[in-house]
Design an enzyme around this catalytic site. Structure first.
Site, PDB file in Angstrom:
ATOM      1  N   LEU A   8       0.846  -1.200   0.000  1.00 19.10           N
ATOM      2  CA  LEU A   8       0.000   0.000   0.000  1.00 19.10           C
ATOM      3  C   LEU A   8       0.881   1.250   0.000  1.00 19.10           C
ATOM      4  O   LEU A   8       1.593   1.521   0.962  1.00 19.10           O
ATOM      5  CB  LEU A   8      -0.911   0.002   1.232  1.00 19.10           C
ATOM      6  CG  LEU A   8      -1.691  -1.303   1.483  1.00 19.10           C
ATOM      7  CD1 LEU A   8      -2.647  -1.127   2.647  1.00 19.10           C
ATOM      8  CD2 LEU A   8      -2.436  -1.740   0.218  1.00 19.10           C
ATOM      9  N   ALA A   9       0.834   1.978  -1.110  1.00 23.84           N
ATOM     10  CA  ALA A   9       1.749   3.111  -1.248  1.00 23.84           C
ATOM     11  C   ALA A   9       1.075   4.292  -1.937  1.00 23.84           C
ATOM     12  O   ALA A   9       1.708   5.071  -2.624  1.00 23.84           O
ATOM     13  CB  ALA A   9       2.972   2.675  -2.049  1.00 23.84           C
ATOM     14  N   ARG A  15       1.768  14.258   7.127  1.00 17.94           N
ATOM     15  CA  ARG A  15       2.653  14.715   8.209  1.00 17.94           C
ATOM     16  C   ARG A  15       4.131  14.786   7.813  1.00 17.94           C
ATOM     17  O   ARG A  15       4.969  15.245   8.579  1.00 17.94           O
ATOM     18  CB  ARG A  15       2.477  13.799   9.435  1.00 17.94           C
ATOM     19  CG  ARG A  15       1.220  14.111  10.226  1.00 17.94           C
ATOM     20  CD  ARG A  15       0.926  13.050  11.255  1.00 17.94           C
ATOM     21  NE  ARG A  15       0.396  11.828  10.649  1.00 17.94           N
ATOM     22  CZ  ARG A  15       0.226  10.683  11.289  1.00 17.94           C
ATOM     23  NH1 ARG A  15       0.557  10.580  12.554  1.00 17.94           N
ATOM     24  NH2 ARG A  15      -0.262   9.629  10.659  1.00 17.94           N
ATOM     25  N   LYS A  22       4.990   9.905   0.503  1.00 18.06           N
ATOM     26  CA  LYS A  22       5.747   9.442   1.673  1.00 18.06           C
ATOM     27  C   LYS A  22       6.737   8.324   1.345  1.00 18.06           C
ATOM     28  O   LYS A  22       7.894   8.370   1.765  1.00 18.06           O
ATOM     29  CB  LYS A  22       4.765   8.983   2.756  1.00 18.06           C
ATOM     30  CG  LYS A  22       5.432   8.441   3.989  1.00 18.06           C
ATOM     31  CD  LYS A  22       4.519   8.422   5.189  1.00 18.06           C
ATOM     32  CE  LYS A  22       3.410   7.415   5.096  1.00 18.06           C
ATOM     33  NZ  LYS A  22       2.652   7.337   6.373  1.00 18.06           N
ATOM     34  N   GLU A 152      -9.536   0.391  15.253  1.00 15.88           N
ATOM     35  CA  GLU A 152      -8.632   1.511  15.018  1.00 15.88           C
ATOM     36  C   GLU A 152      -8.569   2.419  16.250  1.00 15.88           C
ATOM     37  O   GLU A 152      -9.546   2.533  16.999  1.00 15.88           O
ATOM     38  CB  GLU A 152      -9.102   2.310  13.798  1.00 15.88           C
ATOM     39  CG  GLU A 152      -8.777   1.645  12.483  1.00 15.88           C
ATOM     40  CD  GLU A 152      -7.296   1.344  12.366  1.00 15.88           C
ATOM     41  OE1 GLU A 152      -6.500   2.277  12.228  1.00 15.88           O
ATOM     42  OE2 GLU A 152      -6.924   0.161  12.432  1.00 15.88           O
ATOM     43  N   ASN A 167      -1.888  -3.835  15.912  1.00 19.38           N
ATOM     44  CA  ASN A 167      -1.718  -4.189  14.502  1.00 19.38           C
ATOM     45  C   ASN A 167      -0.568  -3.381  13.915  1.00 19.38           C
ATOM     46  O   ASN A 167      -0.582  -2.159  13.958  1.00 19.38           O
ATOM     47  CB  ASN A 167      -3.031  -3.853  13.769  1.00 19.38           C
ATOM     48  CG  ASN A 167      -2.872  -3.900  12.261  1.00 19.38           C
ATOM     49  OD1 ASN A 167      -2.062  -4.650  11.734  1.00 19.38           O
ATOM     50  ND2 ASN A 167      -3.666  -3.090  11.578  1.00 19.38           N
ATOM     51  N   ASN A 383      40.155  16.192 -22.185  1.00 16.35           N
ATOM     52  CA  ASN A 383      39.248  15.273 -22.883  1.00 16.35           C
ATOM     53  C   ASN A 383      38.063  15.955 -23.538  1.00 16.35           C
ATOM     54  O   ASN A 383      37.309  15.323 -24.245  1.00 16.35           O
ATOM     55  CB  ASN A 383      38.751  14.191 -21.919  1.00 16.35           C
ATOM     56  CG  ASN A 383      37.967  14.778 -20.756  1.00 16.35           C
ATOM     57  OD1 ASN A 383      38.230  15.910 -20.332  1.00 16.35           O
ATOM     58  ND2 ASN A 383      37.006  14.042 -20.252  1.00 16.35           N
ATOM     59  N   TYR A 384      37.907  17.265 -23.323  1.00 17.79           N
ATOM     60  CA  TYR A 384      36.667  17.917 -23.741  1.00 17.79           C
ATOM     61  C   TYR A 384      36.976  19.200 -24.491  1.00 17.79           C
ATOM     62  O   TYR A 384      37.714  20.059 -23.994  1.00 17.79           O
ATOM     63  CB  TYR A 384      35.852  18.211 -22.467  1.00 17.79           C
ATOM     64  CG  TYR A 384      34.475  18.742 -22.703  1.00 17.79           C
ATOM     65  CD1 TYR A 384      33.599  18.115 -23.581  1.00 17.79           C
ATOM     66  CD2 TYR A 384      34.021  19.878 -22.025  1.00 17.79           C
ATOM     67  CE1 TYR A 384      32.317  18.596 -23.773  1.00 17.79           C
ATOM     68  CE2 TYR A 384      32.740  20.361 -22.207  1.00 17.79           C
ATOM     69  CZ  TYR A 384      31.890  19.718 -23.094  1.00 17.79           C
ATOM     70  OH  TYR A 384      30.620  20.210 -23.277  1.00 17.79           O
ATOM     71  N   ALA A 420      58.277  17.230 -18.456  1.00 14.56           N
ATOM     72  CA  ALA A 420      57.395  18.009 -17.575  1.00 14.56           C
ATOM     73  C   ALA A 420      56.971  19.299 -18.263  1.00 14.56           C
ATOM     74  O   ALA A 420      57.728  19.891 -19.027  1.00 14.56           O
ATOM     75  CB  ALA A 420      58.127  18.321 -16.277  1.00 14.56           C
TER      76      ALA A 420
HETATM   77  C1  UD1 Z   1      -2.675   1.489   9.681  1.00 14.71           C
HETATM   78  C2  UD1 Z   1      -3.718   0.522  10.261  1.00 14.71           C
HETATM   79  C3  UD1 Z   1      -3.526   0.449  11.771  1.00 14.71           C
HETATM   80  C4  UD1 Z   1      -2.100   0.017  12.109  1.00 14.71           C
HETATM   81  C5  UD1 Z   1      -1.084   0.950  11.433  1.00 14.71           C
HETATM   82  C6  UD1 Z   1       0.310   0.420  11.587  1.00 14.71           C
HETATM   83  C7  UD1 Z   1      -5.653   0.782   8.837  1.00 14.71           C
HETATM   84  C8  UD1 Z   1      -7.074   1.290   8.736  1.00 14.71           C
HETATM   85  N1  UD1 Z   1      -5.040   1.015   9.980  1.00 14.71           N
HETATM   86  O1  UD1 Z   1      -2.972   2.768  10.173  1.00 14.71           O
HETATM   87  O2  UD1 Z   1      -4.427  -0.479  12.338  1.00 14.71           O
HETATM   88  O3  UD1 Z   1      -1.918   0.016  13.497  1.00 14.71           O
HETATM   89  O4  UD1 Z   1      -1.363   1.037  10.015  1.00 14.71           O
HETATM   90  O5  UD1 Z   1       1.246   1.314  11.035  1.00 14.71           O
HETATM   91  O6  UD1 Z   1      -5.183   0.189   7.909  1.00 14.71           O
HETATM   92  N2  UD1 Z   1      -2.634   3.938   1.993  1.00 14.71           N
HETATM   93  C9  UD1 Z   1      -3.072   3.789   0.683  1.00 14.71           C
HETATM   94  N3  UD1 Z   1      -4.309   4.246   0.362  1.00 14.71           N
HETATM   95  C10 UD1 Z   1      -5.150   4.833   1.250  1.00 14.71           C
HETATM   96  C11 UD1 Z   1      -4.683   4.974   2.572  1.00 14.71           C
HETATM   97  C12 UD1 Z   1      -3.429   4.512   2.925  1.00 14.71           C
HETATM   98  O7  UD1 Z   1      -2.377   3.252  -0.168  1.00 14.71           O
HETATM   99  O8  UD1 Z   1      -6.263   5.205   0.849  1.00 14.71           O
HETATM  100  C13 UD1 Z   1      -1.294   3.450   2.344  1.00 14.71           C
HETATM  101  C14 UD1 Z   1      -0.392   4.547   2.848  1.00 14.71           C
HETATM  102  O9  UD1 Z   1       0.326   5.125   1.764  1.00 14.71           O
HETATM  103  C15 UD1 Z   1       0.524   3.807   3.816  1.00 14.71           C
HETATM  104  C16 UD1 Z   1      -0.315   2.643   4.305  1.00 14.71           C
HETATM  105  O10 UD1 Z   1      -1.398   2.530   3.396  1.00 14.71           O
HETATM  106  O11 UD1 Z   1       1.665   3.315   3.195  1.00 14.71           O
HETATM  107  C17 UD1 Z   1      -0.837   2.842   5.715  1.00 14.71           C
HETATM  108  O12 UD1 Z   1      -1.665   3.970   5.736  1.00 14.71           O
HETATM  109  P1  UD1 Z   1      -1.743   4.956   6.970  1.00 14.71           P
HETATM  110  O13 UD1 Z   1      -2.731   6.009   6.663  1.00 14.71           O
HETATM  111  O14 UD1 Z   1      -0.394   5.376   7.385  1.00 14.71           O
HETATM  112  O15 UD1 Z   1      -2.378   3.973   8.075  1.00 14.71           O
HETATM  113  P2  UD1 Z   1      -2.316   4.147   9.640  1.00 14.71           P
HETATM  114  O16 UD1 Z   1      -3.231   5.253  10.043  1.00 14.71           O
HETATM  115  O17 UD1 Z   1      -0.918   4.247  10.073  1.00 14.71           O
HETATM  116 CA    CA Z   2       1.048   4.641   9.041  1.00 11.35          CA
END
Ligand code: UD1
Ligand code: CA
Length: 464
Positions: A8-9, A15, A22, A152, A167, A383-384, A420
């Site tokens: 997930l990226a 922040r 990120k 959450e 988690n 060289n250039y 030289a």
């Molecule tokens: C998430 C978990 C939380 C866990 C924590 C650990 C959920 C709902 N919560 O929270 O339980 O304790 O990670 O670090 O998953 N991302 C997407 N698309 C989106 C949202 C997020 O790709 O729509 C990606 C972000 O880029 C990131 C990752 O998912 O790499 C985690 O997202 P983030 O918003 O940081 O989740 P947390 O609030 O940290």
């Molecule tokens: Ca996170």
């Protein structure tokens, strides 16, 4: 059994206070997303899917050999996983889902998660860790060993406040069960988002076996949300890598002030002095002495090499060579065995032969230098010409006198000698001497004449 991975990226990482997504930010000189993807590659997963969204192109540009899916709007981690639905929904196998913002996770830990999942016959497994209660992480709710849900931080009930098992954002699922459950995720929560974490509760309600794989080292999975955590991750990874090298028989004098990338390989009995940054696919051999203060990027260094205070990239250094202080080698230099290269020498695209020397203040670029050549202080390969780069060739046993310019294209053949101060524009034949400078003239007594002239001028000025 096939193993798939979804990273997930797509998130912005508000922040971080940055224009970059990120996961493009670097931990120990490597983007977060590459840390995660490289571990998956090293594990040999069958297919890795990276979910991109915010500034997607910046992520796509730096990651190879994965499948990208686009999450147009970032509606939550569950919605992110849903973007892989069409690609994966019918496949038999296991899918691991990873937060892209936890770059320190190790392949051994991910393999541990998969093994645990299989051994226990789970349909869903969440990686967990006992954490400080102040952390805003999802809490694991259990009945016996069955995980009944993840709540959450923002949705926590008071009765759930005391739960320390949290988690860490790494999951393992039976692939088909994941994509059946993901369709049932809603936005009925404090953040109005689709949470991947809800899949766990849904699976439990559907009577599937869901369990937690608890790990000890929180540093590995902490997750990075701001630049303080980014710096802390670099610090933590740096120490982990340095300690590993120490245990493998490498001598690191100052573990706090030495930065060695994750892929770097270092041989036995090598010493790394303080202030070194060693990154990329650098390989250092046995019995080398590196530093203080070197920066290497993609450098191959063979055995018994000594390098201090130098900056080297994309080059090969053969054994027995010594370099520095203050040398700079860049772009495809190949420095052969037993070379001596010293103070303030720069080389670029140079093949520098066995036993040759360039001890001081020299620039050698686009050059092939033979064996046992001596390059005098202040030599420059010109060289250039402002438009084209041309080749300088110096054959075996040639001697280049101090302060020579070798205007390329030019060849100095075997055993030739350059006087030289010469500016050499024509090839110099084997065993010949090349000299190209104004002839010296000595005038007897003339120093005295000059002195008298100066004094006379001075007296005239004084009188006005
Ligand atoms: C998430 C978990 C939380 C866990 C924590 C650990 C959920 C709902 N919560 O929270 O339980 O304790 O990670 O670090 O998953 N991302 C997407 N698309 C989106 C949202 C997020 O790709 O729509 C990606 C972000 O880029 C990131 C990752 O998912 O790499 C985690 O997202 P983030 O918003 O940081 O989740 P947390 O609030 O940290
Ligand atoms: Ca996170």
């Amino acid at each position: 059994m096939k193993i798939y991975a979804i990273v997930l990226a797509a998130g912005k990482g508000t922040r971080m206070n940055s224009n970059k997504p990120k996961v493009v930010h670097e931990v120990l000189y490597k983007p977060m997303i590459n840390h995660v993807v490289d571990e998956l590659k090293a594990m040999g997963v069958d297919e890795t899917i990276v979910v991109v969204g915010h500034e997607a192109q910046q992520v796509i540009d730096i990651v190879d050999d994965v499948t990208f899916v686009h999450q147009k709007e970032q509606l939550g981690t569950g919605h992110a996983v849903l973007q892989a639905y069409d690609l994966l929904k019918d496949k038999e196998g296991i899918t691991i889902v990873l937060n892209g913002d936890a770059p320190l996770v190790r392949k051994e830990t991910l393999q541990g998660l998969i093994d645990y999942h299989k051994e226990n016959g789970n349909q869903g497994t969440v990686m967990s860790c006992d954490c400080d209660l102040s952390l805003p992480f999802g809490r694991i709710i259990k009945e016996g060993s069955q995980v009944t849900g993840i709540v959450e931080f923002k949705d926590l009930l008071e009765s759930q406040n005391h739960i320390t098992e949290m988690n860490v954002g790494e999951y393992c699922f039976d692939n088909k069960a994941l994509f059946e459950a993901i369709n049932k995720v809603t936005t009925n929560n404090a953040q109005n988002e689709y949470y991947i974490t809800d899949v766990i509760g849904i699976m439990n309600n559907d009577g599937l076996k869901v369990d937690a794989y608890k790990i000890e080292d929180f540093n590995e999975v902490g997750g990075i949300n701001d630049r303080v955590q980014l710096a802390e991750a670099t610090e933590s990874l740096k120490l982990r890598i340095n300690k590993n090298h120490l245990l493998n028989g490498i001598n690191i004098i100052d573990i706090n002030n030495t930065y060695i990338g994750r892929e770097v390989v270092i041989g036995e009995e090598t010493t790394i002095e303080p202030g070194c940054i060693i990154k990329g696919k650098t390989v250092i051999g046995n019995h080398c002495h590196i530093g203080p203060y070197c920066e290497f990027d993609n450098v191959t260094i063979k055995d018994n090499v000594e390098i201090k205070f130098s900056v080297i990239s994309d080059s090969i250094i053969e054994s027995g060579t010594d370099i520095g202080p203050y040398a700079r080698l860049r772009t495809q230099c190949h420095i052969h065995e037993n070379v001596h290269m010293g103070n303030f020498v720069e080389m670029k695209k140079a093949d520098f032969g066995k036993g040759s020397k360039a001890a001081h203040l020299t620039y050698i670029g686009d050059a092939i230098v033979g064996e046992n050549v001596n390059i005098g202080c202040g030599t420059i390969s010109v060289n250039y010409d402002g438009k084209n780069k041309s080749l300088t060739k110096i054959e075996d046993n040639a001697f280049i006198g101090c302060n020579s310019n070798l205007v390329a294209p030019v060849t100095v053949k075997k055993n030739a000698f350059i006087a030289a101060g010469s500016t050499i524009t024509k090839d110099v034949e084997e065993d010949a001497m090349g000299i190209a400078r104004a002839k010296q003239v000595n005038k007897d007594g003339y120093s005295k004449v000059l002195k008298e002239r100066r004094e006379k001028k001075f007296e005239e000025k004084k009188k006005g």
